[in-house]
Scaffold this motif. Structure first.
Motif, PDB file in Angstrom:
ATOM      1  N   GLY A  26       0.844  -0.241   9.510  1.00  0.00           N
ATOM      2  CA  GLY A  26      -0.303  -0.977   9.007  1.00  0.00           C
ATOM      3  C   GLY A  26      -1.277  -0.162   8.200  1.00  0.00           C
ATOM      4  N   THR A  27      -0.805   0.864   7.489  1.00  0.00           N
ATOM      5  CA  THR A  27      -1.696   1.693   6.667  1.00  0.00           C
ATOM      6  C   THR A  27      -1.326   1.536   5.197  1.00  0.00           C
ATOM      7  N   GLY A  28      -1.774   2.476   4.388  1.00  0.00           N
ATOM      8  CA  GLY A  28      -1.443   2.452   2.966  1.00  0.00           C
ATOM      9  C   GLY A  28      -0.047   2.936   2.664  1.00  0.00           C
ATOM     10  N   THR A  29       0.692   3.355   3.657  1.00  0.00           N
ATOM     11  CA  THR A  29       2.073   3.801   3.459  1.00  0.00           C
ATOM     12  C   THR A  29       2.972   2.600   3.211  1.00  0.00           C
ATOM     13  N   ASN A  30       3.624   2.569   2.057  1.00  0.00           N
ATOM     14  CA  ASN A  30       4.507   1.470   1.695  1.00  0.00           C
ATOM     15  C   ASN A  30       5.944   1.966   1.576  1.00  0.00           C
ATOM     16  N   VAL A  31       6.879   1.100   1.861  1.00  0.00           N
ATOM     17  CA  VAL A  31       8.300   1.421   1.720  1.00  0.00           C
ATOM     18  C   VAL A  31       9.008   0.231   1.087  1.00  0.00           C
ATOM     19  N   ASN A  32      10.194   0.472   0.555  1.00  0.00           N
ATOM     20  CA  ASN A  32      11.023  -0.622   0.052  1.00  0.00           C
ATOM     21  C   ASN A  32      12.304  -0.702   0.884  1.00  0.00           C
ATOM     22  N   PRO A  33      13.075  -1.766   0.752  1.00  0.00           N
ATOM     23  CA  PRO A  33      14.285  -1.918   1.571  1.00  0.00           C
ATOM     24  C   PRO A  33      15.292  -0.788   1.413  1.00  0.00           C
ATOM     25  N   LEU A  34      15.357  -0.160   0.246  1.00  0.00           N
ATOM     26  CA  LEU A  34      16.290   0.956   0.084  1.00  0.00           C
ATOM     27  C   LEU A  34      15.892   2.119   0.979  1.00  0.00           C
TER      28      LEU A  34
END
Length: 932
Positions: free
Chosen positions: A477-485
């Motif tokens: 729940g922070t600014g860390t984003n990821v994508n499905p890859l």
């Protein structure tokens, strides 16, 4: 002598004067070195020039097409053969010429093929930042490079490029060279050459119709045609257009007012909406292009005539694209047309990308949600940031106890709460993860430490915002984003014994000259095999017992994790994830993409957060058909251990632990519990249980014996005839009265000792009694024999203690001791003055007292005991009863009383060391639900 001395002194001064200063020697040496280097450089440059390719006119017009091959070596796409319309210099409007030259080569019409001023600036930049950090290529040099040379950043190639540029300028006019350039370069979206690009992007076949904003967009595209594609990245296109307009103003091509007017244009409004569909699997190709650009210096998959070997499984890619494209046959229940989705399918064993679903209804040409950017990952981060590191570094077991007692206050604006706003006390790590509870996850992160958690996650390809792990990263729940890859790559390591390598789409690239570059990454062990297996086992329970049941795949062992995010106003979830894996495939799915008119994220409507579960389940079921799907294999470093549920610390169950209170959990070998729980150790049963009918008040009086200091109470139950055993009372007394009994009924009475803290209980002791009032003749014949007749010698008091049990109508007992008879109404006698060495024969016969039973005799039971001699020996033997009459009488006399004599010794040596802290158990059962 003096003359000789002066001569020697003069000679020394003369020699000293002839010696050259040191700095002159150094300068001379350096000059020689520069001369030698110059000669060497000249010779080398001469060699490079001599070996440069000839200018081949046939290569100046069209680039070489590249072939893209799937995992089986079959060509599925040819890049560079389609979407081309040639133009001549006369077709070019001045606004386009100005935009291109201002951006790529401001002195194009002035230099002779190379621009010395640009070269000087580039040399300074390369000294500061390394060779290749800034180029000085003119348009002529770019034509040469794309036609004859590799794009690798080598000095030899740069020398050849400059030499060939000078030659090209001598053989062709500036107008012809610019024409070559604009016909050759790739503009993205499958368009080669500026004419086709103008048609695809703006619907204009006549270049004279191009406006200043359109010309600026076209001039900026060749630098990064995929990144600046206005269909996919209009914001980046806007930035690039601004740069081109700025350069045009700087070089006097347009005024500042014209530039500002062009900047005000809405880019999407210029586009026709036409996209390239000539090559299949565009979403996958986008990853192919990214890897080639990053790993093969200067290569262009659209113009360099490459043979690109990929990991694509076309059957899986076809199915993924089918699920992400609306049709009547599509089984996925999308809530509306607006929901977007991205998914990636990897090979669990090696990390090869088998399929990429870039977006819903996008044909792979729009924004690719599977590999671009990223979103908040929600609870899919819990195994990566919290539980995985805790197992790896703290050797946490799946049984590890965590107190989910209340919201977690970490000093922020508001405490961290569970998604269901429920808190269930002590629970296992397995339960906390499969129910996706937030408080246990952040507590686990606190236990393992932020540095270790960050290192663990980064080894799985996760990049944290600001390069720092925060408390909220445990729940995504922070600014860390990821994508499905990225997420699929991280989870794949859990399914592959802890081995990680970056997911890859390209295995190798072959150049037209036969050179091959291998790109398959090497795997690295980033965690212990016990961590990978234990996380996998916990994630399997997410699907069987937790928030991911909708992702179950019948017949395929799968593990996985759900994840949702929340908006600041808690109005819903803007993102929903499911990432899971089998031993063959790993799949990560994201859905969301809702925004309001201001571009702010909005919640998925109607709580439709299970679409990723459906995409995962359907895809995994489809691609797992016809292949072996083995379960995950437990390594030797992990042991399965039965644990008494609720024990803290973990303890093995005792022989008295109910099966319902035993769970099987995983421990790193060497950390499993060795202590045995005493929580359910059995209490001693009551003794001397007896019951008799009281005719005066029509009741049954029940009594028993128990240790006086024991902190117990007694549960008393009764069974009437063949009915069910019913609870009557819970008392701390050792007797009770059963009133208003039924005439003629047989009562079986049961007493169980229970510890007052509720943790232990004894085996049941039973006795029977028949209430008078039935058939008198039948009752008269039903005087049973006594049972449990025993005699024990008490050496201290020199007496023999005789006792027995009786279950029947009221009776007295005739006791014969070596022929001497007496009648008693109790269930025992004491024989005092016992003679050492003498044997005593004891016979007990019940005699009825009431009604038709009065005077009726039951079967006799006997026992014997020999008093020890005074000179030593055993302290006394317990005599065993024997039947003296018929077999029928024996059967009637034994009845249900076998338990009375057999239970007295069970559990007698156990200590009562239970702890009250176990009352909360695991807290399971209250957190059912699908949210996280």
């Amino acid at each position: 002598m003096a003359n000789n001395s002066q001569s020697r002194t003069a000679r020394r001064k003369q020699k000293k004067a002839k010696k050259k200063p040191l700095w002159k020697k150094i300068l001379l040496i350096m000059l020689l070195i520069f001369i030698i280097m110059g000669i060497g450089a000249g010779a080398t440059a001469a060699y490079w020039i001599a070996t440069a390719p000839e200018i081949d006119e046939s290569k100046l017009s069209d680039p070489l097409a590249s072939q893209v091959l799937d995992m089986n070596g079959e060509v599925f796409g040819t890049l560079g053969e389609e979407k081309r319309t040639k133009i001549s210099y006369e077709d070019l409007p001045q606004v386009l010429i100005d935009a291109v030259t201002a951006t790529e080569d401001a002195r194009f019409f002035e230099h002779s093929g190379i621009d010395l001023r640009r070269i000087g600036g580039a040399i300074l930049a390369n000294f500061k930042n390394g060779f290749g950090s800034e180029g000085a290529s003119t348009i002529t040099q770019q034509v040469v490079e794309k036609s004859f040379l590799s794009a690798e950043k080598k000095i030899s190639l740069k020398v050849q490029e400059q030499w060939l540029a000078l030659k090209l300028e001598r053989e062709y006019s500036k107008e012809e060279i610019l024409e070559m350039y604009l016909n050759k370069i790739f503009y993205g979206n499958g368009a080669y050459g500026v004419a086709k690009a103008a048609e695809i992007y703006f619907g204009k076949e006549d270049l004279s119709e191009l406006t200043l904003p359109e010309a600026a967009i076209l001039a900026g595209l060749p630098q990064r045609p995929t990144a600046y594609n206005p269909y996919e990245n209009p914001d980046l296109t806007k930035e690039r257009m601004d740069t081109v307009l700025t350069l045009m103003v700087r070089h006097g091509k347009i005024s500042q007012e014209e530039a500002d007017e062009a900047r005000a244009v809405d880019i999407p409004s210029l586009l026709t909406g036409e996209s390239d569909s000539s090559v299949p699997y565009r979403a996958f190709l986008k990853q192919v292009q990214r890897e080639v650009n990053e790993k093969v210096d200067g290569a262009d998959i659209y113009t360099d005539g490459l043979k690109i070997h990929t990991t694509l499984d076309t059957s899986i890619q076809d199915h993924v694209e089918f699920l992400l494209t609306d049709s009547e046959e599509n089984p996925i229940p999308y809530p509306d047309d607006e929901m977007q989705a991205g998914m990636t399918v990897l090979d669990t064993k090696n990390g090869a990308i088998r399929a990429i679903g870039g977006s819903r209804n996008g044909n792979g040409t729009g924004y690719n949600y599977a590999i671009q950017g990223g979103q908040q990952p929600g609870s899919t981060m819990k195994p990566i940031v919290a539980y995985g590191p805790a197992i790896e570094y703290n050797k946490m077991s799946t049984y590890h106890q965590i107190n989910d007692d209340k919201p977690f206050d970490y000093g922020g604006s508001s405490p961290i709460r569970n998604w269901n706003r429920s808190y269930a006390g002590w629970m296992t790590a397995r339960h906390a993860l499969n129910q996706s509870l937030n408080v246990p996850a952040v507590k686990t992160l606190e236990e393992v430490g932020y540095d270790q958690a960050q290192g663990f996650a980064e080894s799985l390809g996760i990049n944290f915002a600001d390069d720092t792990v925060r408390i909220g990263d445990a729940i995504g729940g922070t600014g860390t984003n990821v994508n499905p890859l990225q997420m699929a790559g991280a989870y794949r390591a859990f399914g592959n014994e802890g081995l990680y390598n970056e997911p890859y789409a390209v295995t190798s690239v072959e150049f037209p000259d036969g050179r091959t570059v291998e790109l398959k990454p090497k795997a690295e062990a980033v965690m212990s095999d016990y961590t990978a297996y234990m996380i996998t086992d916990m994630l399997k329970s997410v699907i069987t017992d937790g928030t991911g049941t909708a992702a179950n795949v019948p017949g395929v062992p799968v593990a996985g994790k759900t994840g949702t995010t929340s908006l600041p106003d808690e109005s819903g979830s803007p993102d929903s994830w499911f990432t899971g894996y089998s031993t063959n495939y790993t799949i990560s799915v994201w859905t969301g993409g809702y925004t309001n008119d201001e571009g702010q994220r909005m919640a998925i409507p109607n709580g439709q957060t299970k679409i990723p579960h459906a995409l995962f389940s359907n895809t995994m079921a489809e691609i797992s058909q016809g292949i072996d799907n083995p379960d995950f294999e437990k390594p030797d470093s992990v042991v399965e251990v039965e644990v008494e549920e609720g024990s803290r610390p973990a303890a093995r169950p005792s022989e008295y632990t109910p099966s319902s209170q035993i769970v099987t959990e995983l421990f790193v070998k060497g950390t499993e519990p060795t202590e045995t729980s005493e929580k359910f150790d059995e209490l001693d049963p009551v003794s001397g249980l007896s019951a008799s009918y009281n005719e005066d008040n029509n009741s049954i009086e029940v009594g028993w014996d128990y240790e006086e200091d024991a902190d117990v109470s007694f549960e008393v139950s009764a069974q009437i005839d063949d009915g069910q055993m019913q609870g009557l009372s819970n008392t701390e007394e050792t007797s009770m009265e059963i009133t208003e009994v039924e005439p003629g009924a047989d009562y079986t009475i049961q007493v169980v000792a229970v510890s007052n803290d509720g943790d232990m209980q004894s085996e049941a002791a039973t006795t029977s009694v028949t209430v008078p009032g039935g058939d008198e003749e039948e009752e008269a014949e039903n005087i049973p024999a006594v049972s449990g007749l025993s005699a024990q010698y008490n050496q201290e008091n020199s007496l023999i203690d005789v006792s027995w049990s009786y279950n029947g109508p009221p009776a007295a007992f005739e006791v014969s001791v070596n022929g001497q008879t007496q009648t008693v109404e109790s269930n025992g006698i004491e024989i005092s003055g016992a003679t050492p060495g003498e044997t005593y024969e004891i016979v007990v016969t019940p005699i009825g007292q009431n009604g038709a039973n009065e005077g009726a005799e039951g079967q006799s039971q006997s026992t014997s005991i020999t008093v020890p001699a005074e000179d030593g020996g055993d302290s006394g033997d317990t005599g065993e009863g024997s039947d003296e009459d018929s077999e029928e009488g024996s059967s009637e006399g034994q009845g249900d009383e076998e338990n009375d004599g057999d239970n007295s010794g069970d559990g007698g040596d156990q200590e009562d060391n239970t702890e009250d802290e176990n009352d909360n158990g695991n807290g399971e059962g209250d957190n059912q639900g699908d949210g996280e």
